[in-house]
Design an enzyme around this catalytic site. Structure first.
Site, PDB file in Angstrom:
ATOM      1  N   GLU A 276      12.545   2.256   3.980  1.00  0.00           N
ATOM      2  CA  GLU A 276      11.300   1.889   3.303  1.00  0.00           C
ATOM      3  C   GLU A 276      11.398   2.307   1.842  1.00  0.00           C
ATOM      4  O   GLU A 276      11.877   3.403   1.535  1.00  0.00           O
ATOM      5  CB  GLU A 276      10.076   2.605   3.901  1.00  0.00           C
ATOM      6  CG  GLU A 276       9.626   2.147   5.264  1.00  0.00           C
ATOM      7  CD  GLU A 276       8.361   2.887   5.706  1.00  0.00           C
ATOM      8  OE1 GLU A 276       7.709   3.512   4.832  1.00  0.00           O
ATOM      9  OE2 GLU A 276       8.038   2.842   6.898  1.00  0.00           O
ATOM     10  N   GLU A 327      -2.203  -4.375   4.005  1.00  0.00           N
ATOM     11  CA  GLU A 327      -2.771  -4.183   5.340  1.00  0.00           C
ATOM     12  C   GLU A 327      -4.122  -3.490   5.204  1.00  0.00           C
ATOM     13  O   GLU A 327      -4.207  -2.296   4.944  1.00  0.00           O
ATOM     14  CB  GLU A 327      -1.814  -3.363   6.207  1.00  0.00           C
ATOM     15  CG  GLU A 327      -0.461  -4.046   6.420  1.00  0.00           C
ATOM     16  CD  GLU A 327       0.542  -3.140   7.109  1.00  0.00           C
ATOM     17  OE1 GLU A 327       0.404  -2.931   8.340  1.00  0.00           O
ATOM     18  OE2 GLU A 327       1.445  -2.629   6.415  1.00  0.00           O
ATOM     19  N   LYS A 330      -5.211  -0.093   7.249  1.00  0.00           N
ATOM     20  CA  LYS A 330      -4.445   1.148   7.209  1.00  0.00           C
ATOM     21  C   LYS A 330      -5.334   2.297   6.753  1.00  0.00           C
ATOM     22  O   LYS A 330      -6.211   2.134   5.900  1.00  0.00           O
ATOM     23  CB  LYS A 330      -3.251   1.026   6.267  1.00  0.00           C
ATOM     24  CG  LYS A 330      -2.140   0.128   6.788  1.00  0.00           C
ATOM     25  CD  LYS A 330      -0.855   0.318   6.005  1.00  0.00           C
ATOM     26  CE  LYS A 330      -0.197   1.632   6.354  1.00  0.00           C
ATOM     27  NZ  LYS A 330       1.143   1.756   5.735  1.00  0.00           N
ATOM     28  N   GLU A 336      -2.427   3.010   0.010  1.00  0.00           N
ATOM     29  CA  GLU A 336      -1.788   2.787   1.316  1.00  0.00           C
ATOM     30  C   GLU A 336      -2.011   1.360   1.808  1.00  0.00           C
ATOM     31  O   GLU A 336      -1.193   0.823   2.557  1.00  0.00           O
ATOM     32  CB  GLU A 336      -2.329   3.776   2.351  1.00  0.00           C
ATOM     33  CG  GLU A 336      -1.887   5.206   2.143  1.00  0.00           C
ATOM     34  CD  GLU A 336      -0.410   5.404   2.391  1.00  0.00           C
ATOM     35  OE1 GLU A 336       0.173   4.630   3.174  1.00  0.00           O
ATOM     36  OE2 GLU A 336       0.179   6.311   1.783  1.00  0.00           O
TER      37      GLU A 336
END
Length: 471
Positions: A276, A327, A330, A336
């Protein structure tokens, strides 16, 4: 095998279906780059649409955070490699016994191969530095789960195709600077020694989630922004042993390399994979669309360059960008939820060139539905025919009987003790037989129809000693 049945299985397809089978897939002559595909969002497209989108981009590898069957099926016969994950909550169960790991593998993985190219299993995610309901998770359970899963993969003859590893955060290090002096945290040394030993023995990569963004966010007064953004013209940082670093990611990778070497594995090759890395477009300090575009552009260029690091200039570093989508569900701060390159509707969060100049269609991908089809394109001469993973089992069995009977295929390799007997599943055996028939008859598209149960793929389904012929 069941007694063979004489069926008319190879009816010709209409031309539009042929074009679908021959859709251009990814084929890059430079190293391509991976992408993390998270699904913690309420506005995300279907896995099928995601797979279609990625086929026209530079992303030839995808890492997911579970074994969602809808995703695994959507990526079948796409030529895109998948890394699947064991959720942290399941690690303890898989550590209990090899039979528990075998049950997980048999239900989560076997039904989808070889049509879906699964190349690795990530056991947990940042497990050693994660909290389980406020308590530290059992480190021994992670090692045991990895060992059990590798034994299962080995028992199915898939150990050359599917590697077992686990992604770590940079927090497993006692310190990350200077890179040449980095070691793993003292409390983790026994666990890390076992994990790295397993990776060295099995040829699996050491996965690390490396984020210069977080280092900059927490220390903006001491870390140069251009250095964190992978800027080659940034003021360099010199390691006491003489290594010169022009970007933080290379320094983080070499810090992991030093820690591995400090365990005594310096003479045993362990490939490092950046599982990542990314930069958010919104949220905390420096989380802007422009910085995200700059970082990910440079990250992709770095992934494709086939360059190593100052400490190991000849080592290839695979990189998985985080992340495919913003997203919206999250937890945590705004940053984030804003690491994505795409919005849920398929539009780009910021302008980023994801086209692959070596892809056969050679067009830019801007969002869902924008990919054109070129009937004259081809990925090259190597093509195979495999069974659709969720085709009707009775029809698949009949196809298998036909190929190994009146179809004239030599099926000894899928008989007991043959190199392709394992996994002992009708879909796997049928894929081998269907491909052999397809190759025997000149690889005409109608020779991979089999009553609609076959699909042409450009991803080699061979594994272990099991070789799928091609021309």
């Amino acid at each position: 095998m069941a007694r063979w049945m004489s069926l008319r299985l190879c009816s010709r397809l209409e031309l539009p279906v042929l074009l679908i089978l021959l859709l251009p897939l990814i084929s890059c002559n430079v190293y391509c780059v991976g992408i993390n595909y998270g699904t913690i969002g309420s506005n995300l497209p279907s896995p099928k649409k995601v797979a279609q989108l990625l086929q026209s981009t530079i992303f030839d590898k995808v890492k997911i955070y579970d074994t969602n069957p809808e995703i695994l099926e959507a990526f079948s016969n796409t030529g895109i490699d998948l890394i699947v994950s064991v959720e942290n909550s399941l690690v303890s169960n898989l550590s209990a016994s090899q039979s528990a790991a075998d049950g997980w593998f048999s239900t989560r993985i076997l039904p989808f191969i070889p049509a879906t190219s699964i190349v690795a299993i990530a056991v947990g995610n940042e497990y050693l530095t994660a909290d389980g309901d406020g308590d530290q998770l059992d480190h021994n359970a992670l090692v045991e789960a990895m060992q059990n899963l590798h034994s299962v993969v080995l028992s199915h003859g898939l150990d050359r195709k599917i590697k077992v590893s686990t992604p770590h955060s940079m927090a497993v290090l006692a310190s990350s600077f200077p890179p040449s002096s980095s070691t793993f945290a003292t409390t983790l040394l026994p666990t890390m020694t076992s994990i790295v030993g397993l990776l060295a023995d099995t040829g699996a990569p050491f996965m690390v989630n490396a984020y210069p963004y977080f280092a900059y966010r927490d220390n903006p007064g001491t870390i140069n922004l251009e250095y964190a953004l992978l800027g080659g013209n940034a003021t360099g940082v010199r390691d006491p042993k003489g290594y010169m670093y022009n970007n933080m990611l290379d320094a983080q990778i070499d810090a992991i390399r030093s820690a591995i070497n400090a365990l005594g594995f310096g003479n045993r090759t362990v490939q490092i994979m950046v599982s990542e890395s990314g930069w958010p477009s919104k949220g905390d300090a420096a989380a802007t669309a422009e910085n995200a575009r700059t970082y990910n552009t440079r990250l992709i260029e770095r992934a494709q360059s086939n360059k190593g690091t100052p400490m190991s200039p000849k080592d290839r570093i695979d990189v998985f960008v985080f992340a495919l989508f913003n997203e919206n569900k999250k937890q945590g701060g705004a940053s984030e939820r804003n690491f994505g390159i795409f919005n849920g509707d398929g539009s780009k969060v910021y302008d980023l060139d994801l086209s692959c100049q070596f892809c056969s269609s050679n067009e830019k991908s801007g969002g869902f539905g924008e990919k054109s089809v070129s009937s004259s394109s081809s990925r090259g001469p190597s093509v195979w025919c495999v069974a659709k993973p969720h085709a009707d089992e009775k029809v698949i069995q009949a196809v298998l009987d036909f190929c190994c009977g009146p179809g004239g295929v030599d099926c000894r390799e899928i008989y007991e003790n043959g190199d392709c007997y394992q996994p002992d599943k009708v879909y796997a055996h049928a894929s081998y037989a269907m491909n052999a028939y397809y190759q025997m008859h000149g690889r005409n598209y109608w020779n991979c129809d089999f009553k609609g149960t076959g699909l042409v793929t450009f991803s080699d389904p061979s594994y272990g000693k099991c070789f799928y012929s091609h021309q």
